[in-house]
Enzyme design. Structure first.
Site, PDB file in Angstrom:
ATOM      1  N   HIS A 117      99.772 -28.244  31.886  1.00 38.95           N
ATOM      2  CA  HIS A 117      98.321 -28.393  31.875  1.00 38.95           C
ATOM      3  C   HIS A 117      97.910 -29.222  33.092  1.00 38.95           C
ATOM      4  O   HIS A 117      98.756 -29.763  33.806  1.00 38.95           O
ATOM      5  CB  HIS A 117      97.846 -29.066  30.574  1.00 38.95           C
ATOM      6  CG  HIS A 117      98.460 -30.404  30.332  1.00 38.95           C
ATOM      7  ND1 HIS A 117      99.380 -30.660  29.339  1.00 38.95           N
ATOM      8  CD2 HIS A 117      98.299 -31.582  30.981  1.00 38.95           C
ATOM      9  CE1 HIS A 117      99.741 -31.923  29.384  1.00 38.95           C
ATOM     10  NE2 HIS A 117      99.105 -32.503  30.378  1.00 38.95           N
TER      11      HIS A 117
HETATM   12  C1  T46 Z   1     100.431 -35.250  30.226  1.00 35.26           C
HETATM   13  C2  T46 Z   1     101.895 -35.122  30.099  1.00 35.26           C
HETATM   14  C3  T46 Z   1     102.638 -35.751  31.240  1.00 35.26           C
HETATM   15  C4  T46 Z   1      97.682 -37.852  21.295  1.00 35.26           C
HETATM   16  O1  T46 Z   1      97.164 -37.794  20.168  1.00 35.26           O
HETATM   17  N1  T46 Z   1      97.466 -38.948  22.082  1.00 35.26           N
HETATM   18  C5  T46 Z   1      98.016 -39.070  23.316  1.00 35.26           C
HETATM   19  O2  T46 Z   1      97.778 -40.090  23.992  1.00 35.26           O
HETATM   20  C6  T46 Z   1      98.863 -38.008  23.798  1.00 35.26           C
HETATM   21  C7  T46 Z   1      99.502 -38.120  25.172  1.00 35.26           C
HETATM   22  C8  T46 Z   1      99.069 -36.925  22.991  1.00 35.26           C
HETATM   23  N2  T46 Z   1      98.495 -36.859  21.759  1.00 35.26           N
HETATM   24  C9  T46 Z   1      98.771 -35.689  20.906  1.00 35.26           C
HETATM   25  C10 T46 Z   1      98.228 -34.362  21.439  1.00 35.26           C
HETATM   26  C11 T46 Z   1      99.188 -33.351  20.881  1.00 35.26           C
HETATM   27  O3  T46 Z   1      98.799 -33.010  19.567  1.00 35.26           O
HETATM   28  O4  T46 Z   1     100.176 -35.522  20.823  1.00 35.26           O
HETATM   29  C12 T46 Z   1     100.497 -34.129  20.788  1.00 35.26           C
HETATM   30  C13 T46 Z   1     101.481 -33.799  21.910  1.00 35.26           C
HETATM   31  O5  T46 Z   1     100.778 -33.875  23.171  1.00 35.26           O
HETATM   32  P1  T46 Z   1     101.040 -32.822  24.359  1.00 35.26           P
HETATM   33  O6  T46 Z   1     101.449 -31.525  23.810  1.00 35.26           O
HETATM   34  O7  T46 Z   1      99.833 -32.843  25.244  1.00 35.26           O
HETATM   35  O8  T46 Z   1     102.294 -33.508  25.086  1.00 35.26           O
HETATM   36  P2  T46 Z   1     102.882 -33.144  26.539  1.00 35.26           P
HETATM   37  O9  T46 Z   1     104.159 -33.889  26.665  1.00 35.26           O
HETATM   38  O10 T46 Z   1     102.888 -31.691  26.778  1.00 35.26           O
HETATM   39  O11 T46 Z   1     101.811 -33.786  27.579  1.00 35.26           O
HETATM   40  C14 T46 Z   1     101.731 -35.196  27.692  1.00 35.26           C
HETATM   41  C15 T46 Z   1     100.267 -35.631  27.758  1.00 35.26           C
HETATM   42  O12 T46 Z   1      99.553 -35.113  26.628  1.00 35.26           O
HETATM   43  C16 T46 Z   1      99.598 -35.174  29.009  1.00 35.26           C
HETATM   44  O13 T46 Z   1      98.368 -35.867  29.180  1.00 35.26           O
HETATM   45  O14 T46 Z   1      99.893 -35.274  31.339  1.00 35.26           O
HETATM   46  O15 T46 Z   1     102.418 -35.618  28.860  1.00 35.26           O
END
Ligand code: T46
Length: 129
Positions: free
Chosen positions: A48
């Site tokens: 993303h």
């Molecule tokens: C990014 C990369 C490097 C939250 O509720 N609070 C938070 O602060 C974060 C980071 C995530 N979440 C929730 C959102 C999703 O339901 O945790 C779940 C997993 O998040 P996501 O699928 O976005 O995780 P990554 O590892 O794909 O991405 C993360 C960050 O979300 C993003 O901002 O830049 O790490």
């Protein structure tokens, strides 16, 4: 591209790494999160871009590959040094892959979590750029 090097202190008691907001980290930090226990090297996270959020990413233990795409060029960085951080600027498509089992990733962010700030569709990202 901006990379940072944390202040690194090593003595008989172990290693200490220091980063301060608006110094080694070029923004005021409002949030941090940690990614660990990625059990398969096939896992890909991220995929993303952010509309406004700025982040700095560190690999505290183990290793992973950080891939970035600003719409004009694509590049990858092998992350395996806790002292070195990479700035994830806004509007840069990024993904993390090839995690080692012992990988621990720290991300410091310029703002609170806001799903509306995410661009999770690559076509939408391309159009915006
Ligand atoms: C990014 C990369 C490097 C939250 O509720 N609070 C938070 O602060 C974060 C980071 C995530 N979440 C929730 C959102 C999703 O339901 O945790 C779940 C997993 O998040 P996501 O699928 O976005 O995780 P990554 O590892 O794909 O991405 C993360 C960050 O979300 C993003 O901002 O830049 O790490």
């Amino acid at each position: 591209m901006w990379n940072t090097k944390l202040i690194f202190k090593k003595d008989g008691r172990g290693n200490l790494y220091v980063g301060e907001a608006r110094k080694q980290i070029p923004f005021a930090i409002k949030r941090f999160y940690i990614i660990s226990n990625v059990v398969s090297p096939k896992v890909v996270r991220g995929m993303h871009a952010h509309k406004k959020l700025e982040q700095a990413i560190f690999c505290l233990n183990g290793s992973f590959e950080l891939s970035m795409d600003d719409g004009r060029k694509k590049w990858s960085i092998f992350m395996n040094n806790p002292a070195k951080g990479v700035l994830l600027r806004k509007k840069v498509w990024h993904s993390m892959s090839k995690f080692s089992k012992d990988c621990v990733t720290l991300v410091v962010a310029s703002d609170y979590y806001n799903e509306d700030d995410y661009i999770r569709n690559y076509d939408e990202f391309s159009k915006l750029i």
